[in-house]
Design a protein around this motif. Structure first.
Motif, mmCIF file in Angstrom:
data_model
loop_
_atom_site.group_PDB
_atom_site.id
_atom_site.type_symbol
_atom_site.label_atom_id
_atom_site.label_comp_id
_atom_site.label_asym_id
_atom_site.label_seq_id
_atom_site.Cartn_x
_atom_site.Cartn_y
_atom_site.Cartn_z
ATOM 1 N N LEU A 66 0.830 -1.199 0.000
ATOM 2 C CA LEU A 66 0.000 0.000 0.000
ATOM 3 C C LEU A 66 0.869 1.255 0.000
ATOM 4 O O LEU A 66 0.618 2.206 -0.756
ATOM 5 N N TYR A 67 1.911 1.246 0.809
ATOM 6 C CA TYR A 67 2.856 2.363 0.842
ATOM 7 C C TYR A 67 3.516 2.562 -0.528
ATOM 8 O O TYR A 67 3.639 3.689 -1.009
ATOM 9 N N MET A 68 3.908 1.474 -1.164
ATOM 10 C CA MET A 68 4.577 1.572 -2.463
ATOM 11 C C MET A 68 3.613 2.022 -3.559
ATOM 12 O O MET A 68 4.025 2.721 -4.486
ATOM 13 N N MET A 69 2.341 1.668 -3.465
ATOM 14 C CA MET A 69 1.370 2.186 -4.434
ATOM 15 C C MET A 69 1.244 3.702 -4.296
ATOM 16 O O MET A 69 1.167 4.415 -5.306
ATOM 17 N N LEU A 70 1.241 4.181 -3.072
ATOM 18 C CA LEU A 70 1.203 5.627 -2.866
ATOM 19 C C LEU A 70 2.488 6.294 -3.363
ATOM 20 O O LEU A 70 2.443 7.396 -3.914
ATOM 21 N N ALA A 71 3.621 5.620 -3.204
ATOM 22 C CA ALA A 71 4.886 6.151 -3.708
ATOM 23 C C ALA A 71 4.883 6.210 -5.237
ATOM 24 O O ALA A 71 5.400 7.170 -5.832
ATOM 25 N N VAL A 72 4.291 5.213 -5.886
ATOM 26 C CA VAL A 72 4.189 5.222 -7.353
ATOM 27 C C VAL A 72 3.312 6.385 -7.807
ATOM 28 O O VAL A 72 3.646 7.096 -8.767
ATOM 29 N N LEU A 73 2.200 6.594 -7.121
ATOM 30 C CA LEU A 73 1.330 7.722 -7.474
ATOM 31 C C LEU A 73 2.035 9.056 -7.273
ATOM 32 O O LEU A 73 1.888 9.969 -8.089
ATOM 33 N N ASP A 74 2.817 9.162 -6.207
ATOM 34 C CA ASP A 74 3.575 10.389 -5.965
ATOM 35 C C ASP A 74 4.631 10.607 -7.053
ATOM 36 O O ASP A 74 4.816 11.723 -7.532
ATOM 37 N N GLU A 75 5.302 9.546 -7.441
ATOM 38 C CA GLU A 75 6.316 9.645 -8.503
ATOM 39 C C GLU A 75 5.652 10.006 -9.835
ATOM 40 O O GLU A 75 6.195 10.778 -10.622
ATOM 41 N N PHE A 76 4.465 9.465 -10.077
ATOM 42 C CA PHE A 76 3.723 9.801 -11.288
ATOM 43 C C PHE A 76 3.363 11.288 -11.308
ATOM 44 O O PHE A 76 3.421 11.938 -12.356
ATOM 45 N N ASN A 77 3.015 11.833 -10.169
ATOM 46 C CA ASN A 77 2.666 13.256 -10.086
ATOM 47 C C ASN A 77 3.863 14.165 -10.306
ATOM 48 O O ASN A 77 3.693 15.343 -10.605
ATOM 49 N N ASP A 78 5.076 13.645 -10.170
ATOM 50 C CA ASP A 78 6.275 14.443 -10.389
ATOM 51 C C ASP A 78 6.564 14.684 -11.873
ATOM 52 O O ASP A 78 7.345 15.565 -12.210
ATOM 53 N N PHE A 79 5.944 13.897 -12.750
ATOM 54 C CA PHE A 79 6.127 14.116 -14.186
ATOM 55 C C PHE A 79 5.424 15.411 -14.580
ATOM 56 O O PHE A 79 4.268 15.633 -14.227
ATOM 57 N N LYS A 80 6.122 16.249 -15.317
ATOM 58 C CA LYS A 80 5.535 17.520 -15.762
ATOM 59 C C LYS A 80 4.515 17.287 -16.870
ATOM 60 O O LYS A 80 3.499 17.959 -16.927
ATOM 61 N N THR A 81 4.827 16.354 -17.771
ATOM 62 C CA THR A 81 3.893 15.989 -18.825
ATOM 63 C C THR A 81 3.662 14.482 -18.769
ATOM 64 O O THR A 81 4.567 13.722 -18.440
ATOM 65 N N ILE A 82 2.463 14.085 -19.102
ATOM 66 C CA ILE A 82 2.144 12.656 -19.095
ATOM 67 C C ILE A 82 2.592 12.077 -20.426
ATOM 68 O O ILE A 82 1.997 12.344 -21.470
ATOM 69 N N ASN A 83 3.678 11.307 -20.364
ATOM 70 C CA ASN A 83 4.212 10.666 -21.561
ATOM 71 C C ASN A 83 4.189 9.150 -21.369
ATOM 72 O O ASN A 83 3.643 8.642 -20.396
#
Length: 120
Positions: A66-83
């Motif tokens: 569960l913690y790692m899923m939240l970390a993945v979502l946080d890392e995804f939010n760090d992308f400036k553009t969705i590629n």
């Protein structure tokens, strides 16, 4: 076949831990003691099937996933553009840790129901 399916959570998590250990060792020449301890715990769980350790490992696996899923979502939010890299990170991360989360829950359920059947 039924026994293999019954032990699917432990086998999957054991293979995932072995990959974690080998990835650290081969790429970084780093001896990851946490991965080795995880491998030993899961291997002993496959052999001895201790109910208390099984519930504990399932619970810890679920929380970590569960913690790692939240970390993945946080890392995804760090992308400036969705590629394509962002989508690949999101899909692979959520799939991997989602499956780990479900198998951790299944592992807890398996050992809780096993201890109820044995009246422990």
């Amino acid at each position: 076949m039924k026994k293999w399916m019954y032990n699917l959570p432990e086998v999957f998590l054991l293979l995932l831990s072995a990959y974690w250990f080998l990835d650290n060792f081969i790429q970084n020449k780093n001896f990851n003691i946490f991965a080795l301890i995880t491998i030993l715990l899961l291997a002993s769980q496959l052999i001895f099937a201790n109910k208390l350790i099984g519930v504990f490992l399932g619970f810890i696996t679920s929380l970590f996933s569960l913690y790692m899923m939240l970390a993945v979502l946080d890392e995804f939010n760090d992308f400036k553009t969705i590629n394509s890299q962002a989508i690949q990170l999101l899909l692979f991360g959520l799939f991997l840790f989602g499956v780990s989360f479900l198998l951790g829950i299944l592992m807890c359920y398996k050992y809780i129901t096993l201890s109820r059947k044995l009246k422990i």
